[in-house]
Design a protein around this motif. Structure first.
Motif, PDB file in Angstrom:
ATOM      1  N   VAL A   1      21.160   8.289 -26.793  1.00 29.39           N
ATOM      2  CA  VAL A   1      20.791   7.005 -27.397  1.00 29.39           C
ATOM      3  C   VAL A   1      20.238   6.133 -26.278  1.00 29.39           C
ATOM      4  O   VAL A   1      20.951   5.816 -25.314  1.00 29.39           O
ATOM      5  CB  VAL A   1      22.000   6.327 -28.074  1.00 29.39           C
ATOM      6  CG1 VAL A   1      21.573   5.020 -28.740  1.00 29.39           C
ATOM      7  CG2 VAL A   1      22.640   7.258 -29.088  1.00 29.39           C
ATOM      8  N   ILE A   2      18.971   5.783 -26.400  1.00 28.42           N
ATOM      9  CA  ILE A   2      18.268   5.074 -25.331  1.00 28.42           C
ATOM     10  C   ILE A   2      17.778   3.728 -25.827  1.00 28.42           C
ATOM     11  O   ILE A   2      17.076   3.640 -26.844  1.00 28.42           O
ATOM     12  CB  ILE A   2      17.088   5.920 -24.808  1.00 28.42           C
ATOM     13  CG1 ILE A   2      17.643   7.201 -24.176  1.00 28.42           C
ATOM     14  CG2 ILE A   2      16.238   5.130 -23.817  1.00 28.42           C
ATOM     15  CD1 ILE A   2      16.607   8.180 -23.711  1.00 28.42           C
ATOM     16  N   GLY A   3      18.154   2.682 -25.110  1.00 29.22           N
ATOM     17  CA  GLY A   3      17.652   1.350 -25.399  1.00 29.22           C
ATOM     18  C   GLY A   3      16.300   1.155 -24.742  1.00 29.22           C
ATOM     19  O   GLY A   3      16.081   1.604 -23.614  1.00 29.22           O
ATOM     20  N   LEU A   4      15.402   0.510 -25.448  1.00 23.28           N
ATOM     21  CA  LEU A   4      14.066   0.222 -24.935  1.00 23.28           C
ATOM     22  C   LEU A   4      13.912  -1.291 -24.809  1.00 23.28           C
ATOM     23  O   LEU A   4      14.004  -2.007 -25.807  1.00 23.28           O
ATOM     24  CB  LEU A   4      12.999   0.764 -25.888  1.00 23.28           C
ATOM     25  CG  LEU A   4      13.032   2.258 -26.183  1.00 23.28           C
ATOM     26  CD1 LEU A   4      12.038   2.598 -27.287  1.00 23.28           C
ATOM     27  CD2 LEU A   4      12.729   3.060 -24.915  1.00 23.28           C
TER      28      LEU A   4
ATOM     29  N   VAL B   1      18.246  -8.072 -15.883  1.00 17.45           N
ATOM     30  CA  VAL B   1      19.322  -7.184 -15.421  1.00 17.45           C
ATOM     31  C   VAL B   1      20.584  -7.439 -16.243  1.00 17.45           C
ATOM     32  O   VAL B   1      21.243  -6.502 -16.712  1.00 17.45           O
ATOM     33  CB  VAL B   1      19.591  -7.391 -13.916  1.00 17.45           C
ATOM     34  CG1 VAL B   1      20.820  -6.605 -13.463  1.00 17.45           C
ATOM     35  CG2 VAL B   1      18.362  -7.006 -13.093  1.00 17.45           C
ATOM     36  N   HIS B   2      20.902  -8.710 -16.449  1.00 11.53           N
ATOM     37  CA  HIS B   2      22.110  -9.093 -17.175  1.00 11.53           C
ATOM     38  C   HIS B   2      22.097  -8.552 -18.605  1.00 11.53           C
ATOM     39  O   HIS B   2      23.065  -7.905 -19.040  1.00 11.53           O
ATOM     40  CB  HIS B   2      22.234 -10.620 -17.173  1.00 11.53           C
ATOM     41  CG  HIS B   2      23.362 -11.149 -17.990  1.00 11.53           C
ATOM     42  ND1 HIS B   2      24.682 -10.918 -17.667  1.00 11.53           N
ATOM     43  CD2 HIS B   2      23.364 -11.889 -19.130  1.00 11.53           C
ATOM     44  CE1 HIS B   2      25.457 -11.505 -18.569  1.00 11.53           C
ATOM     45  NE2 HIS B   2      24.679 -12.090 -19.469  1.00 11.53           N
ATOM     46  N   ILE B   3      21.012  -8.774 -19.345  1.00  4.80           N
ATOM     47  CA  ILE B   3      21.010  -8.323 -20.736  1.00  4.80           C
ATOM     48  C   ILE B   3      20.967  -6.791 -20.821  1.00  4.80           C
ATOM     49  O   ILE B   3      21.511  -6.209 -21.758  1.00  4.80           O
ATOM     50  CB  ILE B   3      19.891  -8.970 -21.593  1.00  4.80           C
ATOM     51  CG1 ILE B   3      18.497  -8.568 -21.132  1.00  4.80           C
ATOM     52  CG2 ILE B   3      20.069 -10.468 -21.662  1.00  4.80           C
ATOM     53  CD1 ILE B   3      17.392  -9.009 -22.083  1.00  4.80           C
ATOM     54  N   THR B   4      20.375  -6.145 -19.821  1.00  5.98           N
ATOM     55  CA  THR B   4      20.348  -4.682 -19.805  1.00  5.98           C
ATOM     56  C   THR B   4      21.759  -4.130 -19.629  1.00  5.98           C
ATOM     57  O   THR B   4      22.179  -3.222 -20.360  1.00  5.98           O
ATOM     58  CB  THR B   4      19.434  -4.178 -18.672  1.00  5.98           C
ATOM     59  OG1 THR B   4      18.097  -4.636 -18.911  1.00  5.98           O
ATOM     60  CG2 THR B   4      19.442  -2.665 -18.571  1.00  5.98           C
ATOM     61  N   ARG B   5      22.493  -4.673 -18.687  1.00  3.14           N
ATOM     62  CA  ARG B   5      23.872  -4.196 -18.463  1.00  3.14           C
ATOM     63  C   ARG B   5      24.765  -4.493 -19.659  1.00  3.14           C
ATOM     64  O   ARG B   5      25.619  -3.683 -20.028  1.00  3.14           O
ATOM     65  CB  ARG B   5      24.421  -4.806 -17.176  1.00  3.14           C
ATOM     66  CG  ARG B   5      23.732  -4.211 -15.953  1.00  3.14           C
ATOM     67  CD  ARG B   5      24.421  -4.556 -14.663  1.00  3.14           C
ATOM     68  NE  ARG B   5      23.800  -3.813 -13.578  1.00  3.14           N
ATOM     69  CZ  ARG B   5      23.515  -4.326 -12.398  1.00  3.14           C
ATOM     70  NH1 ARG B   5      23.813  -5.579 -12.117  1.00  3.14           N
ATOM     71  NH2 ARG B   5      22.941  -3.579 -11.469  1.00  3.14           N
ATOM     72  N   GLU B   6      24.561  -5.655 -20.276  1.00  2.40           N
ATOM     73  CA  GLU B   6      25.346  -5.994 -21.465  1.00  2.40           C
ATOM     74  C   GLU B   6      25.012  -5.059 -22.626  1.00  2.40           C
ATOM     75  O   GLU B   6      25.890  -4.630 -23.365  1.00  2.40           O
ATOM     76  CB  GLU B   6      25.107  -7.450 -21.867  1.00  2.40           C
ATOM     77  CG  GLU B   6      25.685  -8.466 -20.899  1.00  2.40           C
ATOM     78  CD  GLU B   6      27.206  -8.477 -20.880  1.00  2.40           C
ATOM     79  OE1 GLU B   6      27.833  -8.191 -21.929  1.00  2.40           O
ATOM     80  OE2 GLU B   6      27.787  -8.774 -19.817  1.00  2.40           O
TER      81      GLU B   6
ATOM     82  N   GLY C   1      27.438  -4.294 -31.986  1.00  2.00           N
ATOM     83  CA  GLY C   1      26.350  -3.603 -31.325  1.00  2.00           C
ATOM     84  C   GLY C   1      26.491  -2.098 -31.282  1.00  2.00           C
ATOM     85  O   GLY C   1      25.506  -1.371 -31.403  1.00  2.00           O
ATOM     86  N   GLU C   2      27.718  -1.594 -31.153  1.00  5.55           N
ATOM     87  CA  GLU C   2      27.895  -0.144 -31.031  1.00  5.55           C
ATOM     88  C   GLU C   2      27.534   0.592 -32.319  1.00  5.55           C
ATOM     89  O   GLU C   2      27.279   1.798 -32.308  1.00  5.55           O
ATOM     90  CB  GLU C   2      29.313   0.217 -30.572  1.00  5.55           C
ATOM     91  CG  GLU C   2      30.411  -0.186 -31.506  1.00  5.55           C
ATOM     92  CD  GLU C   2      30.987  -1.573 -31.236  1.00  5.55           C
ATOM     93  OE1 GLU C   2      32.088  -1.843 -31.734  1.00  5.55           O
ATOM     94  OE2 GLU C   2      30.342  -2.370 -30.541  1.00  5.55           O
ATOM     95  N   VAL C   3      27.471  -0.111 -33.436  1.00  5.20           N
ATOM     96  CA  VAL C   3      27.076   0.501 -34.710  1.00  5.20           C
ATOM     97  C   VAL C   3      25.634   1.015 -34.633  1.00  5.20           C
ATOM     98  O   VAL C   3      25.263   1.992 -35.293  1.00  5.20           O
ATOM     99  CB  VAL C   3      27.241  -0.510 -35.870  1.00  5.20           C
ATOM    100  CG1 VAL C   3      26.681   0.030 -37.172  1.00  5.20           C
ATOM    101  CG2 VAL C   3      28.715  -0.876 -36.035  1.00  5.20           C
ATOM    102  N   LEU C   4      24.816   0.378 -33.791  1.00  6.84           N
ATOM    103  CA  LEU C   4      23.412   0.777 -33.679  1.00  6.84           C
ATOM    104  C   LEU C   4      23.250   2.195 -33.126  1.00  6.84           C
ATOM    105  O   LEU C   4      22.208   2.809 -33.316  1.00  6.84           O
ATOM    106  CB  LEU C   4      22.643  -0.218 -32.806  1.00  6.84           C
ATOM    107  CG  LEU C   4      22.624  -1.669 -33.320  1.00  6.84           C
ATOM    108  CD1 LEU C   4      21.850  -2.555 -32.349  1.00  6.84           C
ATOM    109  CD2 LEU C   4      22.052  -1.763 -34.721  1.00  6.84           C
TER     110      LEU C   4
ATOM    111  N   MET D   1      26.539  -1.834 -26.630  1.00  6.87           N
ATOM    112  CA  MET D   1      25.947  -0.958 -27.642  1.00  6.87           C
ATOM    113  C   MET D   1      26.230   0.512 -27.358  1.00  6.87           C
ATOM    114  O   MET D   1      25.809   1.382 -28.119  1.00  6.87           O
ATOM    115  CB  MET D   1      24.445  -1.212 -27.738  1.00  6.87           C
ATOM    116  CG  MET D   1      24.126  -2.608 -28.206  1.00  6.87           C
ATOM    117  SD  MET D   1      22.354  -2.914 -28.214  1.00  6.87           S
ATOM    118  CE  MET D   1      22.359  -4.708 -28.190  1.00  6.87           C
ATOM    119  N   GLY D   2      26.909   0.793 -26.260  1.00  6.96           N
ATOM    120  CA  GLY D   2      27.250   2.168 -25.932  1.00  6.96           C
ATOM    121  C   GLY D   2      26.036   3.045 -25.691  1.00  6.96           C
ATOM    122  O   GLY D   2      26.030   4.224 -26.032  1.00  6.96           O
TER     123      GLY D   2
END
Length: 198
Positions: free
Chosen positions: A13-16, A29-34, A164-167, A39-40
């Protein structure tokens, strides 16, 4: 895998996180780490765009923005990429279609700040984006309420999920608004102060 393209395995599962990154800063950087945590996600790919169709002024050269982004974002789970330039895509919906074709079996989650949700309805094929991939919206200073009452949020209110982890497992359309500690960093403010240097 094509040269210059990130490696991803089926089932990941990859966030873009797309954008001009003009320049990349601590807020990115902050929102990426969060996003990784809340969101796992297995990985996040920063898609440093060649340009932004919604902005009249062109960004700094792509090579400079990539160099700065790689200097700012130092996490082995994050890939800073010029995929849109390599794909030759201009709009997010096109990019997503190409990535889904190239990476079968990989789940993508589109990440954006709440400021982008506020004007998401201006994006090319924005409803298609919401139907292609789950979307994780991360709180940004001054945009919490405005993002949640935006046109896109109202039209897709029935597809909003609470966590968020539901995504990770929910098929599109699905989106989540994630509250998190705020970082007020801004590319616009950095450029205005003349601090943007590679």
């Amino acid at each position: 895998m094509r040269a210059g393209f990130p490696v991803a395995r089926k089932g990941m599962v990859i966030g873009l996180l797309g954008g001009s990154f003009d320049p990349a800063h601590a807020g990115h950087v902050h929102i990426t780490r969060e996003a990784l945590k809340r969101m796992g996600l297995d990985r996040v790919w920063w898609l440093v765009s060649p340009g932004n169709p919604l902005k009249a002024r062109g960004p700094a050269p792509l090579a400079d923005r990539l160099t700065r982004a790689r200097a700012v974002m130092r996490d082995p789970r994050v890939v800073v990429s010029d995929l849109e330039a390599r794909l030759g895509t201009r709009f997010t919906a096109e990019t997503l279609e190409r990535l889904q074709a190239i990476y079968p079996g990989v789940r993508f989650v589109w990440l954006m700040g709440a400021d982008n949700l506020g004007q998401f309805h201006r994006w090319e094929r924005w409803q298609d984006i919401l139907r292609m991939v789950p979307v994780g919206v991360l709180a940004r200073p001054g945009w919490g309420v405005r993002g949640r009452v935006s046109k896109a949020a109202r039209i897709f209110r029935g597809e909003r999920v609470a966590r968020g982890e539901v995504l990770r497992v929910r098929d599109a359309p699905a989106w989540c608004f994630v509250n998190l500690p705020m970082d007020g960093s801004s590319s616009t403010a950095i450029r205005a102060r003349g601090e943007w240097r590679v």
